[in-house]
Design an enzyme around this catalytic site. Structure first.
Site, PDB file in Angstrom:
ATOM      1  N   GLU A  15      24.044   2.460  91.123  1.00  0.00           N
ATOM      2  CA  GLU A  15      23.673   2.568  89.668  1.00  0.00           C
ATOM      3  C   GLU A  15      24.456   4.104  89.391  1.00  0.00           C
ATOM      4  O   GLU A  15      24.478   4.871  88.978  1.00  0.00           O
ATOM      5  CB  GLU A  15      22.345   3.311  91.171  1.00  0.00           C
TER       6      GLU A  15
ATOM      7  N   HIS B 112      14.543  -0.075  86.771  1.00  0.00           N
ATOM      8  CA  HIS B 112      15.783  -0.766  88.075  1.00  0.00           C
ATOM      9  C   HIS B 112      17.166  -1.007  86.386  1.00  0.00           C
ATOM     10  O   HIS B 112      17.865  -1.820  86.474  1.00  0.00           O
ATOM     11  CB  HIS B 112      15.604  -1.986  88.345  1.00  0.00           C
TER      12      HIS B 112
END
Ligand code: ADP
Length: 402
Positions: free
Chosen positions: A390, A188
């Protein structure tokens, strides 16, 4: 107003691809404005019937058909762009950004994809056996079908590549650890970097001591000092750390020996149990927090207990990271649960009141796509909600190389 009118000739775009073992997620991003121009998902590749959902503005196109492999899936996506828009020919794609989960010790930032980079990602398959082979398929078909633009790999591990050795190295025999590349790589990272950067920007400070809680189905915490990650909760794999939708997070590794010896379980069965059958799913019967809250509302004791275990783990990590950084300026929630679950934020805030955390109930209740502060002016720690993005982060990182 059409997309092209909104984004005149100066527009440039990046196509972001996240290729999974049986899926391809994609998004066409304007890295300058941050707008998503189109997005979609190819699912069930290799199964009897696959599906593609393509979204362009308000329009949503769904196709159901067999999708034998990633190459066919991506060529169908390119066809949908031409048929349903936006036309890729007019979109001025300047790069294709590929999400790659495991960058091992090779990559501390994005990499322009050439055969050598592909070979490195391949070498890292033993460390990312579920993800890297799937990314390689996406990269291979992407480079073949969109051969006139540069392709960039953006690694989930890169932000944590330069963790201090004391945080990255396990207290495992040095030779064994080094021979088998066992260390804490994190995951992440693209999200933690994006979110911690957004917090610095929002608060106008680049010297912050931050904890970022990325709470989605997968969940991780990071400690970031002045823009540099100094610790993170995911380790060799995304199994370590927080309680997650289906993963145990931290557990005594001796549980593996015990299950193998006493329950006669195989390594694959234990892997499945820890990665998919545990966490909130294993504790409360459901990995979706909305369901867990419903069960708590209905008075289910196991659901309440699962939530307490989830919160207890968060309290431990926030406390530990505050100690590691010798202070905490900003605590930020992101991802599906972090961005949407006001109850969870409130309860964690209550458990952190001892350290001067004070969440404003009204600000906490606001639903918004914007980064925002939810603590009171008196709170000793600024508490924020920052929606992660993202795809935009991958698009912007890709641009730094071209
Ligand atoms: P991932 O990318 O890891 O699959 P997301 O970041 O999309 O996950 O988060 C998905 C999770 O977010 C869901 O499993 C659910 O638990 C949680 N979630 C989504 N919306 C809400 C909500 N309104 N309240 C509480 N939890 C939510």
């Amino acid at each position: 107003m059409t997309v092209l009118e909104r984004h005149p000739v100066t527009q440039r775009t990046v196509l972001v691809i996240n290729s999974g073992s049986s899926s391809i997620k994609y998004q066409l991003v304007d890295p300058d404005s941050g707008a998503s121009l189109a997005s979609g998902l190819v699912e069930r590749i290799g199964e009897e019937t696959g599906a593609i959902t393509h979204k362009h503005g308000e329009e949503r196109t769904e196709i159901t058909e067999p999708i034998p492999d990633h190459g066919y899936g991506l060529s169908e996506v390119l066809r949908l762009f031409e048929q349903q828009g936006p036309s890729l020919a007019d979109a001025h794609i300047v790069a294709v950004g590929h999400r790659v989960v495991q960058g091992g010790r090779y990559f501390s930032g994005p990499a322009l994809i050439d055969d050598e980079v592909v070979a490195r990602i391949e070498q890292l398959v033993p460390l990312g056996p579920l993800h890297n082979p799937a990314h390689l398929k996406g990269i291979e078909v992407g480079r073949r079908l969109l051969s006139d633009v540069p392709h960039v790999a953006v690694f989930d591990t890169a932000f944590f590549q330069n963790l201090p050795e004391e945080a990255a190295r396990y207290a495992l025999d040095r030779e064994v650890a080094d021979t088998y590349s066992i260390r804490r790589y994190g995951a992440h990272g693209t999200s933690h970097q994006f979110v911690s950067g957004a917090v610095s920007e929002l608060l106008g400070r680049d010297d912050l001591k931050q904890v970022v809680l990325h709470l989605g189905n997968g969940a991780s915490a990071s400690a970031v000092v002045a823009g540099r990650a100094v610790d993170t909760s995911m380790g060799l794999t995304p199994l370590e750390g927080l309680v997650m939708g289906g993963r145990t997070g931290d557990i005594d590794p001796a549980a593996v020996f015990h299950l193998a010896r006493v329950a006669g379980m195989s390594i694959d069965e234990i892997d499945h149990l820890f990665n998919r059958g545990s966490g909130m799913k294993g504790l409360a019967g459901d990995n979706d927090m909305r369901e867990v809250w419903k069960r708590i509302g209905a008075g289910e004791q196991e659901a309440r207990e699962a939530m307490d275990i989830y919160l207890h783990r968060l309290v431990k990590y926030v406390g530990a990271y505050t100690a590691v950084m010798a202070g905490l300026d900003a605590l930020t929630f992101t991802a599906g649960i972090g961005e949407n679950d006001a109850n969870l934020r409130r309860e964690l805030g209550e458990r952190l009141a001892y350290m001067g955390v004070e969440i404003d109930p009204e600000l906490n209740a606001v639903r918004s796509d914007e980064p925002r502060v939810i603590s009171t002016p008196d709170s000793k720690v600024t508490v924020l909600v920052v929606p992660t993005n993202e795809e935009l982060a991958i698009a912007r990182q890709s641009l730094t190389l071209i």
